[in-house]
Structure formats: C-alpha cells, structure tokens
Design an enzyme around this catalytic site. Structure first.
Site, PDB file in Angstrom:
ATOM      1  N   ASP A 210       0.867  -1.169   0.000  1.00  0.00           N
ATOM      2  CA  ASP A 210       0.000   0.000   0.000  1.00  0.00           C
ATOM      3  C   ASP A 210       0.917   1.236   0.000  1.00  0.00           C
ATOM      4  O   ASP A 210       2.128   1.118   0.225  1.00  0.00           O
ATOM      5  CB  ASP A 210      -0.847  -0.068   1.280  1.00  0.00           C
TER       6      ASP A 210
ATOM      7  N   ASP B  52      -0.198   5.153   1.009  1.00  0.00           N
ATOM      8  CA  ASP B  52      -0.416   6.135   2.087  1.00  0.00           C
ATOM      9  C   ASP B  52      -0.368   5.477   3.458  1.00  0.00           C
ATOM     10  O   ASP B  52      -1.097   4.520   3.732  1.00  0.00           O
ATOM     11  CB  ASP B  52      -1.786   6.812   1.917  1.00  0.00           C
TER      12      ASP B  52
ATOM     13  N   GLU C 251     -13.505   5.267   8.695  1.00  0.00           N
ATOM     14  CA  GLU C 251     -12.502   4.341   8.139  1.00  0.00           C
ATOM     15  C   GLU C 251     -11.830   3.528   9.248  1.00  0.00           C
ATOM     16  O   GLU C 251     -11.625   2.324   9.111  1.00  0.00           O
ATOM     17  CB  GLU C 251     -11.432   5.131   7.346  1.00  0.00           C
TER      18      GLU C 251
ATOM     19  N   LYS D 117      -9.802  -3.389  -2.926  1.00  0.00           N
ATOM     20  CA  LYS D 117      -8.516  -3.746  -3.541  1.00  0.00           C
ATOM     21  C   LYS D 117      -8.563  -5.153  -4.137  1.00  0.00           C
ATOM     22  O   LYS D 117      -7.870  -5.447  -5.097  1.00  0.00           O
ATOM     23  CB  LYS D 117      -7.382  -3.556  -2.536  1.00  0.00           C
TER      24      LYS D 117
HETATM   25  P1  TMP Z   1      -3.890   4.067   0.372  1.00  0.00           P
HETATM   26  O1  TMP Z   1      -4.662   2.905  -0.162  1.00  0.00           O
HETATM   27  O2  TMP Z   1      -2.704   4.391  -0.484  1.00  0.00           O
HETATM   28  O3  TMP Z   1      -3.524   3.933   1.798  1.00  0.00           O
HETATM   29  O4  TMP Z   1      -4.844   5.393   0.240  1.00  0.00           O
HETATM   30  C1  TMP Z   1      -6.020   5.573   0.942  1.00  0.00           C
HETATM   31  C2  TMP Z   1      -5.985   6.638   1.980  1.00  0.00           C
HETATM   32  O5  TMP Z   1      -6.384   7.906   1.457  1.00  0.00           O
HETATM   33  C3  TMP Z   1      -6.972   6.309   3.083  1.00  0.00           C
HETATM   34  O6  TMP Z   1      -6.305   6.095   4.314  1.00  0.00           O
HETATM   35  C4  TMP Z   1      -7.867   7.529   3.175  1.00  0.00           C
HETATM   36  C5  TMP Z   1      -7.125   8.598   2.460  1.00  0.00           C
HETATM   37  N1  TMP Z   1      -7.978   9.658   1.854  1.00  0.00           N
HETATM   38  C6  TMP Z   1      -7.730  10.981   2.195  1.00  0.00           C
HETATM   39  O7  TMP Z   1      -6.831  11.260   2.987  1.00  0.00           O
HETATM   40  N2  TMP Z   1      -8.503  11.968   1.625  1.00  0.00           N
HETATM   41  C7  TMP Z   1      -9.509  11.703   0.742  1.00  0.00           C
HETATM   42  O8  TMP Z   1     -10.173  12.623   0.234  1.00  0.00           O
HETATM   43  C8  TMP Z   1      -9.750  10.321   0.391  1.00  0.00           C
HETATM   44  C9  TMP Z   1     -10.837   9.981  -0.575  1.00  0.00           C
HETATM   45  C10 TMP Z   1      -8.947   9.338   0.967  1.00  0.00           C
HETATM   46 MG    MG Z   2      -2.836   3.199   3.538  1.00  0.00          MG
END
Ligand code: TMP
Ligand code: MG
Length: 289
Positions: free
Chosen positions: A38, A40, A85, A202
C-alpha cells in the site's frame, strides 16, 4: 531469527508461523519473490514530530491548486469519513458504501477545481509528505535484486508517482495500481480514469489486473505491506501463491484495533514510523544478512 523482529514496535500472534513462512521463502529464493505494498501511511509516514503527514489526497487538499472553499469542503469530508474508516466497531459491510461516498465526493470536488497537470509536481514538492525512514534502502534493494514492487493505492496515482520520482526511487521494477487523473488536451483535470479504487475494493482491483499477475507467475512468494485491513486483499490476484508474509502498520487507534491486526497480519508494527523491519525481512530473504 531476524534481530529486528525483537524491536519494541513488533507484535506477532504466532512468531513460529512467521519463522516457518520466512524459512520457506528463503528456501524458494528471492527470484520467486514479489512485493505488494500500500502507499499512504504504509510507505509514507503517518506522523512526524507529533504532526500528521499528508496522504496523496491531502497533498492536493493542502496545496495552492485548489480554492480555500474547496479545501474546507475536503477537510470536512476527511473529518467525517476518516473516523469511520478506522472505526473498529463497524463492519466492512457497513463502512463500504460510506467509503465509496467519501472517494466519490472528494474526486468530484477535485474535478470541479480544474487542476492543471503542470502544477502537480510543485504541490508535491511543497507538501509535507515523507516516505518512511529507510525508504531508500527499501526501493534500491528491491531494484538491485530485480524484485518487482507493486504499489497498490487508493490514493492518487499521479501524486504517488511524483512523490517517489522526487525521492529518486521510481525505479524500473516499480508498478503502480491506483486512481489516475484524466486530463483534457490543455492539461486540465476532467475526470478520474477507470474503476475507482477505495480502501475496501482492492480485491476487485487486483482481480482486474490479471495481466500483471500473469507476468509475475514465476514469483509465487509475496511480501505484503499495508496499514488498513482493506490492504490484506491486495494479493488476491497472485497466481498459484505459495507463501505470503503480511506486515501491517498500526498507526492510529492502537488499543481498539490491535487484536484485529494481530489476527490478520503476521507481523504488526505499532506506531513504527520506519521501514526497518520490512528492510530486515528483505535482507534476510535476499541473503544479505
Ligand atoms: P492508500 O490505499 O494508499 O492507503 O490510500 C487511501 C488513503 O487515502 C486512506 O487512508 C484515506 C485517504 N484519503 C484521504 O486522505 N482523503 C480523501 O479525500 C480520500 C478519498 C482518501
Ligand atoms: Mg494506507
């Protein structure tokens, strides 16, 4: 035993199982390994000096490419949906439609802003995004050993690519599945391409990309890294999988979520902002230690 597995941040429900998986993977050799991660809050830091670090979306939210009014609306969405979340009292079934709602509303707002492609690099360089400590070794080592790295992200592909490009680690062994922006001929954002990837689909995303996993069919051993329980399905497209070692970063709401992480990830890293443990595992799997 890998010494780093005794680090204070490491928790394992079944250390013997981890040893057994590692043993099988070492025996199979690093030419049978692929890494799926992943982005973020897994490859990037969750916080630094007590302050939250941005996700791909937050990089845009906090940049000059969007208006103050839009920023306020995106912040409102974040404060509404992020607690959902990470809420361990709600089921995935309950959260799923709400996550789709979050992503859809956020992407609609971004499209309204008519964001210019040529301003993305600056938004990234001016942001406070940070890859986790040890990222250089992680990316370079995988590249040197020709081990494919799939970054599978519900973030924004264009931003994610820019982060790793600016960090000098967007090597040829890296592939990205993510939400990509669609720009018109004058370079203005008009939509997002393809199927939306959010944190709980996913598996569907993995199954759509059979071509990628078909190419990697000689690599049935997987190192998976994530920070959400939704990340566990990132390897569902892997063909004829033999072994999988799952490393999970538990960044937030530790006490409430610890048991569910221990039940589903083989190694859980609690409030660990580094890639020290994944790097040690990689060194072990490639015979460098
Ligand atoms: P990832 O799959 O790379 O971890 O990305 C998802 C992350 O993005 C999740 O933890 C929530 C975050 N997110 C935001 O920070 N702002 C937003 O507007 C959206 C839709 C998701
Ligand atoms: Mg993440």
């Amino acid at each position: 035993m890998i010494p780093e597995l005794s680090n204070p941040s490491v928790c394992m429900k079944d250390p013997q199982r981890v040893q057994d998986i590692l043993h099988s993977m070492v025996k199979a050799g690093s030419n049978t390994l692929q890494v799926i991660s992943d982005f973020d809050m897994t490859l990037t830091r969750f916080s630094h000096n007590g302050k939250r670090c941005p996700t791909c979306h937050n990089i845009l939210d906090n940049s000059k490419v969007i208006s103050a009014d839009c920023k306020q609306q995106l912040d409102h969405l974040l404060h509404t949906y992020y607690p959902i979340e990470i809420d361990s009292s709600r089921s995935v079934e309950e959260k799923l439609p709400l996550m789709v709602e979050w992503w859809t509303k956020a992407h609609d707002l971004l499209v309204e802003q008519k964001i210019r492609k040529d301003l993305l690099a600056e938004a990234v360089s001016e942001s406070e995004v940070m890859l986790r400590e040890g990222f250089q070794l992680f990316f370079d080592h995988l590249h040197e050993h020709s081990i494919p790295l799939l970054i599978f992200s519900a973030g924004i592909g264009d931003i994610l690519e820019e982060v790793i490009r600016q960090a000098g680690v967007f090597h040829s062994n890296v592939n990205v599945f993510s939400n990509y922006m669609d720009f018109d001929e004058s370079g203005v954002l008009r939509a997002f391409k393809g199927e939306l990837i959010h944190i709980y689909n996913k598996r569907e995303g993995a199954l759509l990309n059979t071509g990628h996993f078909q190419e990697l069919r000689t690599r049935p051993n997987v190192l998976l890294m994530g920070d959400s329980l939704g990340d566990l399905s990132m390897a569902d497209g892997v063909q004829d999988m033999e072994n999988i070692l799952k490393i999970g970063f538990l960044n937030d709401k530790v006490e409430e979520r610890k048991q569910s992480y221990l039940d589903s990830y083989d190694i859980v890293l609690i409030k660990d902002e580094t890639l020290e443990v994944p790097n040690a595992v990689l060194m072990h799997l490639t015979g460098n230690k």
